[in-house]
Motif scaffolding. Sequence first.
Motif, PDB file in Angstrom:
ATOM      1  N   ARG A 161      29.219  43.121  47.827  1.00 32.90           N
ATOM      2  CA  ARG A 161      29.374  44.560  48.053  1.00 32.90           C
ATOM      3  C   ARG A 161      30.716  45.088  47.565  1.00 32.90           C
ATOM      4  O   ARG A 161      30.847  46.281  47.294  1.00 32.90           O
ATOM      5  N   GLN A 162      31.716  44.222  47.452  1.00 32.74           N
ATOM      6  CA  GLN A 162      33.015  44.660  46.950  1.00 32.74           C
ATOM      7  C   GLN A 162      32.944  45.027  45.476  1.00 32.74           C
ATOM      8  O   GLN A 162      33.751  45.813  44.996  1.00 32.74           O
ATOM      9  N   GLY A 163      32.013  44.449  44.766  1.00 33.36           N
ATOM     10  CA  GLY A 163      31.861  44.762  43.346  1.00 33.36           C
ATOM     11  C   GLY A 163      32.833  43.969  42.492  1.00 33.36           C
ATOM     12  O   GLY A 163      33.602  43.147  42.975  1.00 33.36           O
ATOM     13  N   PRO A 164      32.821  44.232  41.201  1.00 33.27           N
ATOM     14  CA  PRO A 164      33.699  43.506  40.300  1.00 33.27           C
ATOM     15  C   PRO A 164      35.161  43.889  40.527  1.00 33.27           C
ATOM     16  O   PRO A 164      35.478  45.019  40.880  1.00 33.27           O
ATOM     17  N   HIS A 165      36.006  42.942  40.350  1.00 33.53           N
ATOM     18  CA  HIS A 165      37.449  43.155  40.506  1.00 33.53           C
ATOM     19  C   HIS A 165      38.102  43.238  39.132  1.00 33.53           C
ATOM     20  O   HIS A 165      37.496  42.935  38.114  1.00 33.53           O
ATOM     21  N   TYR A 166      39.334  43.600  39.143  1.00 33.40           N
ATOM     22  CA  TYR A 166      40.088  43.708  37.883  1.00 33.40           C
ATOM     23  C   TYR A 166      40.146  42.358  37.191  1.00 33.40           C
ATOM     24  O   TYR A 166      40.473  41.348  37.804  1.00 33.40           O
ATOM     25  N   GLN A 167      39.805  42.358  35.934  1.00 32.77           N
ATOM     26  CA  GLN A 167      39.924  41.167  35.104  1.00 32.77           C
ATOM     27  C   GLN A 167      40.825  41.521  33.931  1.00 32.77           C
ATOM     28  O   GLN A 167      40.560  42.501  33.233  1.00 32.77           O
ATOM     29  N   PRO A 168      41.882  40.768  33.696  1.00 33.27           N
ATOM     30  CA  PRO A 168      42.763  41.087  32.573  1.00 33.27           C
ATOM     31  C   PRO A 168      42.049  40.899  31.240  1.00 33.27           C
ATOM     32  O   PRO A 168      41.057  40.191  31.146  1.00 33.27           O
ATOM     33  N   GLY A 169      42.569  41.556  30.228  1.00 32.02           N
ATOM     34  CA  GLY A 169      41.976  41.484  28.903  1.00 32.02           C
ATOM     35  C   GLY A 169      42.202  40.136  28.244  1.00 32.02           C
ATOM     36  O   GLY A 169      42.811  39.222  28.804  1.00 32.02           O
ATOM     37  N   ARG A 170      41.723  40.020  27.013  1.00 34.65           N
ATOM     38  CA  ARG A 170      41.834  38.748  26.291  1.00 34.65           C
ATOM     39  C   ARG A 170      43.266  38.416  25.916  1.00 34.65           C
ATOM     40  O   ARG A 170      43.596  37.261  25.684  1.00 34.65           O
ATOM     41  N   ASP A 171      44.124  39.433  25.838  1.00 32.01           N
ATOM     42  CA  ASP A 171      45.498  39.175  25.434  1.00 32.01           C
ATOM     43  C   ASP A 171      46.364  38.676  26.590  1.00 32.01           C
ATOM     44  O   ASP A 171      47.504  38.274  26.376  1.00 32.01           O
ATOM     45  N   VAL A 172      45.831  38.669  27.820  1.00 31.56           N
ATOM     46  CA  VAL A 172      46.588  38.201  28.985  1.00 31.56           C
ATOM     47  C   VAL A 172      46.100  36.799  29.350  1.00 31.56           C
ATOM     48  O   VAL A 172      44.950  36.627  29.736  1.00 31.56           O
ATOM     49  N   PRO A 173      46.946  35.784  29.225  1.00 35.39           N
ATOM     50  CA  PRO A 173      46.505  34.433  29.580  1.00 35.39           C
ATOM     51  C   PRO A 173      46.324  34.303  31.095  1.00 35.39           C
ATOM     52  O   PRO A 173      46.956  35.012  31.867  1.00 35.39           O
ATOM     53  N   PRO A 174      45.437  33.391  31.544  1.00 33.06           N
ATOM     54  CA  PRO A 174      45.190  33.238  32.970  1.00 33.06           C
ATOM     55  C   PRO A 174      46.323  32.553  33.718  1.00 33.06           C
ATOM     56  O   PRO A 174      46.275  32.416  34.914  1.00 33.06           O
TER      57      PRO A 174
END
Length: 85
Positions: free
Chosen positions: A66-79
């Motif tokens: 129910r919280q839904g998708p959270h922020y995911q950094p773009g491809r240029d940001v390493p994990p």
Amino acid sequence: MRTGSEPRTARSPLRLRLWLSLWGLLWTVGGAFAFASTGRTGWAIACGCLALVVTADLVMVVRHMRQGPHYQPGRDVPPYDPPRP
């Protein structure tokens, strides 16, 4: 260029966890009733406790869905922070 080790098309396993939790809840509640009706109190209590654990997991899965998708950094940001020389 990707620096992470995750797959490109990673998906959340929450829907699978939801169905597995429902399946486990069905079996644990059924087992608790079956063991209680045959007089095996210890096994009935064990199944009841396991049903409580499965119910708690089910509540958490539904909450996360129910919280839904959270922020995911773009491809240029390493994990992770890149190693320093």
